[in-house]
Design a protein around this motif. Structure first.
Motif, short mmCIF file in Angstrom:
data_model
loop_
_atom_site.label_atom_id
_atom_site.label_comp_id
_atom_site.label_asym_id
_atom_site.label_seq_id
_atom_site.Cartn_x
_atom_site.Cartn_y
_atom_site.Cartn_z
N ARG A 1 11.86 -33.42 33.57
CA ARG A 1 12.71 -33.77 32.42
C ARG A 1 13.67 -32.65 32.04
O ARG A 1 14.78 -32.90 31.56
CB ARG A 1 11.84 -34.13 31.20
N VAL B 1 7.00 -30.44 30.96
CA VAL B 1 8.45 -30.70 30.97
C VAL B 1 8.99 -30.97 32.38
O VAL B 1 10.17 -31.29 32.54
CB VAL B 1 9.24 -29.53 30.34
N LYS C 1 10.80 -36.05 24.02
CA LYS C 1 9.66 -36.69 23.37
C LYS C 1 9.38 -35.97 22.05
O LYS C 1 9.72 -34.80 21.89
CB LYS C 1 8.44 -36.58 24.29
N SER D 1 18.90 -36.58 24.88
CA SER D 1 19.11 -35.35 25.64
C SER D 1 19.77 -34.29 24.78
O SER D 1 20.51 -34.61 23.83
CB SER D 1 20.01 -35.63 26.85
N ASN E 1 16.21 -33.68 29.08
CA ASN E 1 16.40 -35.13 29.11
C ASN E 1 15.10 -35.84 28.75
O ASN E 1 14.02 -35.25 28.82
CB ASN E 1 16.85 -35.58 30.50
N ASN E 2 15.22 -37.10 28.37
CA ASN E 2 14.05 -37.91 28.03
C ASN E 2 13.13 -37.17 27.06
O ASN E 2 11.92 -37.06 27.28
CB ASN E 2 13.29 -38.30 29.31
N ASP F 1 8.16 -32.47 22.10
CA ASP F 1 9.08 -31.39 22.47
C ASP F 1 9.65 -30.69 21.23
O ASP F 1 10.36 -29.68 21.36
CB ASP F 1 10.25 -31.93 23.30
#
Length: 118
Positions: free
Chosen positions: A66, A63, A86, A17, A83-84, A89
């Motif tokens: 997340r 997104v 990848k 995060s 958050n979470n 991103d």
């Protein structure tokens, strides 16, 4: 003309995060919509999240669920909780009005780099 400074980016592992901040040099109270954008290498800049004065939000499908955008008009600051994360991103993240460069905004900031990698 209001200028903005983005911060909070960095290197994070997948699943991690980050919280991005966008500090504006002037009042954002009158800006109907504020947005977070991102530009990955070799790709066009895209809008990932926006928030209206009343608090209503919109997110890109990539997104949704997340990322969370929020704004503090008293502090002239917009946030993006991610958050979470990848690998996809990974990008430089920018804040601006939505649509971009709408008065009192008139230019892009320097952005903040987010890199998601193990």
């Amino acid at each position: 003309q209001v200028r903005q400074v983005e911060s909070g980016g960095g290197l994070v592992q997948p699943g991690g995060s980050l919280r991005l901040s966008c500090a504006a040099s002037g009042s954002i109270f009158s800006v109907t919509r504020m947005g977070w954008y991102r530009q990955a290498r070799g790709k066009q800049r895209e809008l990932v999240a926006s928030i209206r004065v009343g608090g209503g939000t919109n997110y890109a499908d990539s997104v949704k669920g997340r990322f969370t955008i929020s704004r503090d008009n008293a502090r002239n600051t917009v946030y993006l909780q991610m958050n979470n994360l990848k690998p996809e991103d990974t990008a430089v993240y920018y804040c601006n009005s939505d649509p971009p460069n709408w008065p009192p905004f008139g230019s892009w900031g320097q952005g903040t780099q987010v890199t998601v990698s193990s």
